[in-house]
Write an enzyme that holds these catalytic residues in place. Structure first.
Site, short mmCIF file in Angstrom:
data_model
loop_
_atom_site.label_atom_id
_atom_site.label_comp_id
_atom_site.label_asym_id
_atom_site.label_seq_id
_atom_site.Cartn_x
_atom_site.Cartn_y
_atom_site.Cartn_z
N ARG A 177 43.86 40.45 45.48
CA ARG A 177 43.98 39.68 44.24
C ARG A 177 45.26 40.07 43.53
NH1 ARG A 177 41.94 41.50 39.00
NH2 ARG A 177 41.92 39.80 37.48
N ARG B 253 44.91 35.87 20.43
CA ARG B 253 45.15 37.16 19.77
C ARG B 253 45.41 36.97 18.29
NH1 ARG B 253 45.93 40.95 23.73
NH2 ARG B 253 46.54 40.18 25.79
N LYS C 47 36.36 31.09 37.33
CA LYS C 47 35.87 32.35 36.79
C LYS C 47 34.90 32.04 35.65
CE LYS C 47 38.91 35.63 36.10
NZ LYS C 47 40.16 36.29 35.65
N THR D 64 34.38 43.01 38.14
CA THR D 64 34.58 43.76 36.91
C THR D 64 33.70 45.00 36.79
OG1 THR D 64 34.95 41.62 35.82
CG2 THR D 64 35.04 43.58 34.45
#
Length: 478
Positions: free
Chosen positions: A35, A76, A217, A275
């Site tokens: 990846r 953000r 995802k 993860t």
């Protein structure tokens, strides 16, 4: 190189694993897919990274899949006058469109699309869940929140919105450029981050146009709500538990993981569990017992692949992390409980000729105790249909297309081989037996199943199954 397991391993490359010798060691330790995270790799270096992997692939003569992971829209907060501020539980805090540096009462949110989409009652999570706000009122260019979980907030911390559907696509301008660079470099899979709706996946597929397969995802509650529609469009799924665990209650994530894994298996589409699988190995040479159990659970569920992120990208023990994951998967697949769980989750074949042939091949393999199903495939669909049933036999995918072999390196229980297409049925059987011997899946006197579609080279035309016996002539030609 024959793996002693069906579950595949995805290793993320990064500063700890960018040297060609380390990448080769990762493959030797068990990595099947590499990846490349575009959140951290400059686009200009992507082709170089892929070329390194292709060099190792050529040296070792085994197909290796390259997964390019797009960054997606990163939300953000702005900057603070003192670079940080402390907000207290229960106080009010304003998110607004004023670029003036913030303080303990307000901060700039440089995303007008968020400010226009927020509604009273929506949660705003900052810095991977360390701070939690709830919107109490909204006005043009401004959202007033109440601090539920306070603490220190600093410049440019990430924002998550579990209750808000943001009216923007999953691809930013950076992602578009990264996507084109990935396709030009020869990526096999493209992962789309922060998918909210099936259209997000369809947009990437429209650009890819079959040059790479597209993986969705699942890391937002909105994606979970639209899961069936997203699974129908995507070529593969990733259970991205990091952001998923930030945006929804942690205790719900295991159930979502099982739902995604079983849904993808039902459709015959590869699914990756990702993860924090061996998180402690970023800094320690051995994982925790809980992490070992976590990896094992994904393997028991029949996931196509388990993934390492920082463990292999920036950790102190990248090769050891892959080796540990490899041993866990091997041990689980040797456990008698594993096959009883796999068998209990098998789905009924669809009423198509291809599924009927795949089901017949599976039944024959089980009845005769065969360890290899030889699948001639151009597009890879025959191999994926066979792998969908999770047979107790390795699916050896024989394909004339190198890109197909690479893509199948991600699929459960497949061992892809690049070879010329068969010229007729006898050639199909002979070379299937030859490869079964060469790859150490069968010996003289053993039988193998051969599955193909006629006429040869026709995608999706799986319509033939044949039992062949390995002879000394096959072994001599191997």
């Amino acid at each position: 190189m024959k793996r002693a397991r069906r579950t595949k391993i995805v290793a993320t490359l990064g500063p700890a694993s960018e040297d060609p010798a380390v990448i080769e060691a990762l493959f030797a330790a068990g990595a099947d897919v590499f990846r490349i995270n575009m959140s951290h790799l400059p686009r200009e270096r992507l082709s170089e990274r892929v070329a390194t992997i292709r060099g190792i692939e050529q040296k070792l003569k085994r197909p290796i899949a390259v997964l390019v992971d797009l960054q997606g829209p990163k939300l953000r907060v702005g900057r603070f006058a003192a670079d940080a501020a402390t907000i207290e539980n229960g106080q009010g805090f304003v998110l607004d469109d004023d670029p003036t540096p913030g303080d303990a009462t307000r901060v700039h949110l440089p995303h007008p699309e968020i400010l226009s989409a927020l509604e009273p009652g929506h949660a705003v999570i900052i810095d991977d869940g360390k701070l939690r706000l709830v919107v109490t009122e909204v006005a043009p260019g401004r959202a007033v929140t109440r601090v539920v979980t306070g603490g220190r907030i600093s410049n440019r911390k990430g924002v998550s919105l579990p209750d808000t559907t943001i009216p923007v696509a999953a691809m930013t301008e950076k992602d578009r450029l990264d996507l084109e660079a990935g396709l030009a470099a020869g990526a096999d899979w493209i992962a789309v981050s922060f998918v909210q709706r099936p259209e997000d996946v369809a947009e990437v597929k429209a650009v890819a146009q079959g040059r790479a397969l597209v993986m969705a995802k699942i890391e937002k509650p909105q994606a979970v709500a639209a899961l069936d529609a997203i699974m129908a469009v995507a070529d593969g799924l990733m259970v991205a538990r990091g952001d998923l665990g930030v945006e929804m209650p942690l205790e719900q994530v295991p159930g979502v993981q099982k739902r995604i894994t079983r849904g993808a298996r039902r459709l015959g589409k590869p699914v990756v569990v990702a993860t924090q699988m061996l998180e402690s190995m970023i800094s320690a040479p051995v994982p925790t017992r809980a992490e070992v159990s976590d990896v094992a659970t994904a393997v028991y569920e029949g996931a196509d692949a388990v993934m390492l992120s920082a463990e292999s990208a920036s950790g102190a023990f990248p090769v050891e992390a892959v080796s540990t994951m490899n041993r866990i998967a091997e041990q689980v697949e040797q456990d008698g409980t594993y096959w009883s769980i796999i068998a209990a989750q098998r789905n009924q074949p669809e009423s198509t000729a291809s599924d009927a042939i795949a089901a017949a091949a599976h039944q024959i393999a089980d009845t005769l105790g065969l360890k290899a199903v030889m699948a001639w495939t151009a597009s890879g669909s025959t191999a994926l249909r066979l792998a969908r049933a999770r047979p107790d036999a390795t699916v050896i995918a024989l394909t004339p297309k190198r890109e197909t072999a690479r893509r199948l390196a991600l699929a459960w229980g497949t061992h892809p081989i690049v070879t010329n297409d068969a010229s007729d049925i006898d050639d199909m059987s002979f070379r299937a037996c030859k490869f079964a011997v060469r790859e150490a899946f069968a010996g003289i006197g053993d039988r193998v199943i051969v599955v193909a579609g006629l006429p040869f080279g026709t995608p999706g035309a799986t319509n033939l199954v044949r039992i062949a016996t390995v002879t000394p002539e096959h072994a001599a030609k191997a």
